[in-house]
Design an enzyme around this catalytic site. Structure first.
Site, PDB file in Angstrom:
ATOM      1  N   SER A 144      21.828  24.757  85.856  1.00 39.44           N
ATOM      2  CA  SER A 144      23.249  24.515  86.086  1.00 39.44           C
ATOM      3  C   SER A 144      24.128  25.472  85.289  1.00 39.44           C
ATOM      4  O   SER A 144      25.333  25.489  85.453  1.00 39.44           O
ATOM      5  CB  SER A 144      23.588  23.079  85.689  1.00 39.44           C
ATOM      6  OG  SER A 144      23.167  22.852  84.359  1.00 39.44           O
ATOM      7  N   LYS A 183      31.091  29.015  78.151  1.00 37.19           N
ATOM      8  CA  LYS A 183      32.039  29.950  78.753  1.00 37.19           C
ATOM      9  C   LYS A 183      32.767  30.754  77.679  1.00 37.19           C
ATOM     10  O   LYS A 183      32.787  30.382  76.521  1.00 37.19           O
ATOM     11  CB  LYS A 183      33.075  29.185  79.579  1.00 37.19           C
ATOM     12  CG  LYS A 183      32.506  28.440  80.772  1.00 37.19           C
ATOM     13  CD  LYS A 183      33.236  28.783  82.052  1.00 37.19           C
ATOM     14  CE  LYS A 183      32.527  28.275  83.289  1.00 37.19           C
ATOM     15  NZ  LYS A 183      31.708  27.070  83.121  1.00 37.19           N
TER      16      LYS A 183
END
Lengths: 226, 226
Positions: A144, A183
């Site tokens: 994921s 991120k």
DNA sequence: TTGACGTAGGAACGAATGTTCGCTATACTC
DNA sequence: GAGTATAGCGAACATTCGTTCCTACGTCAA
């Protein structure tokens, strides 16, 4: 790694003193001991120069830890100007798995004791200048995090911290989505945060700063194939 | 010097913890850290057992000095000692860049001498069982290997070899396409080779075995973010 | 039983030690 | 000259950390 001769005289003295001290006592000196040995009157000046030495790649420091100093390079024995790297690995605890669908398992106390099996050797170069006492590793479960260019089985090395600087890659928990994500972190002026995937063609997501819990900064990603 | 097995269980735990702690941080633990690691609630009890260990000849202490502990004897060769002996670090030469559009720059002699700057320390665990003399590293240029989940700036650790086993990730040169690629290697029965990208959703490519030059096997991919 | 001894826990004290802050001085740049 | 970065000093502050004291609970021998 800065050349030894490019350091200031005081910084060279500090490094030489630390080598001697460690040989003699087996543990690192305090700031005040360094000051006495190098004729520096103020602890703050010692502190200042120690931080310089960290930047120059000679030392690592652990925050708020007495004698939390560790030499990672030593001056040459003879006339050669190159610094010699101290072949000293850091052992980083491998504390669990990271999955998109669950919070990051941060160890309460990263510096705690862990099973030998769960320690991973890393060269200091892969930790940047991070405090080894705050570093831990997780293995990635599931695909994921493919938008972060990270696969199942990859190992993520994290520095435990709740705040980040613009451009850092962070591990964050998004309570609104119930999701952990890796991120790049870009705070915007409007109070939101832009989270940019590592994959260059994927779009960023935006979340309110209040909806973002920074759990750590990603130092390194390792993919072992063999 | 008392025999290690004659120490109490707690004392043995303390010694083992101190060995590990020193490996990980490069300085000795505090009394409280020892207590946490060995399930001793009271600092006075830790203190008591440390003094026992001094008498037994395992430690030296410096009075009133934080972390003033020094191991003067280590436990007999158990699991941990064996592991430590084997885990000698390796320095891998960083010999250049890998780009999709050019052949892999294999060093003629991997075991050759390289500039200190171009050496990278790696723990053996990241080399698998590969012969360190045949291992080298390249930094990735450009984002053309994104299908291998590899970005610009990543470091690829390669074992120089011309043949591979099924399922290995290899660095190969495709003379027909004038292209270097990193893919999983699957020889087929019909004389062709299936090259599978690391990214799970991308399709494989097929090339005749004669159109494939294996340059090396990928051992590890490292992404340094800091 | 009683007392000595080894081991253990908890709390408090005080010294050791890292951190921060205000201030100064010098060198360099624009 | 104003502004900035580097280097330095001293003092105050906040924590960390070693030390000490008191209590408690076993075991073992007298």
């Amino acid at each position: 790694m800065k050349d030894f001769n490019q350091l200031s005289e005081r910084q060279r003295k500090i490094v030489r003193f630390m080598v001697q001290y460690h040989e003699r006592f087996g543990y690192p000196p305090t700031i005040r001991e360094i000051g006495d040995a190098t004729d520096i009157r103020s602890t703050s000046v010692v502190n200042y120069n120690l931080n310089k030495l960290v930047s120059a790649g000679y030392l690592q420091r652990s925050d708020k830890v007495s004698r939390g100093l560790r030499l990672v390079a030593v001056p040459p024995l003879g006339q050669s100007d190159k610094a010699r790297k101290v072949s000293q690995f850091t052992r980083v605890p491998l504390v669990g798995h990271i999955v998109a669908s669950a919070p990051v398992p941060i160890p309460e106390d990263v510096g705690h004791y862990y099973d030998e099996e769960a320690l991973m050797e890393l060269p200091p170069s892969l930790l940047g200048n991070a405090d080894p006492a705050q570093v831990f590793a997780l293995t990635v479960k599931g695909d994921s995090m493919i938008d972060a260019m990270i696969r199942e089985g990859d190992i993520v090395i994290l520095h435990s911290q709740a705040e980040a600087r613009r451009g850092d890659m962070i591990a964050a928990w998004l309570p609104g989505r119930g999701e952990t994500t890796l991120k790049y972190y870009f705070p915007e002026d409007d109070g939101r945060v832009r989270l940019q995937p590592a994959h260059p063609t994927l779009p960023p997501i935006y979340v309110p700063a209040s909806e973002l819990e920074i759990k750590g900064r990603v130092l390194t990603v390792i993919r072992k194939l063999s």
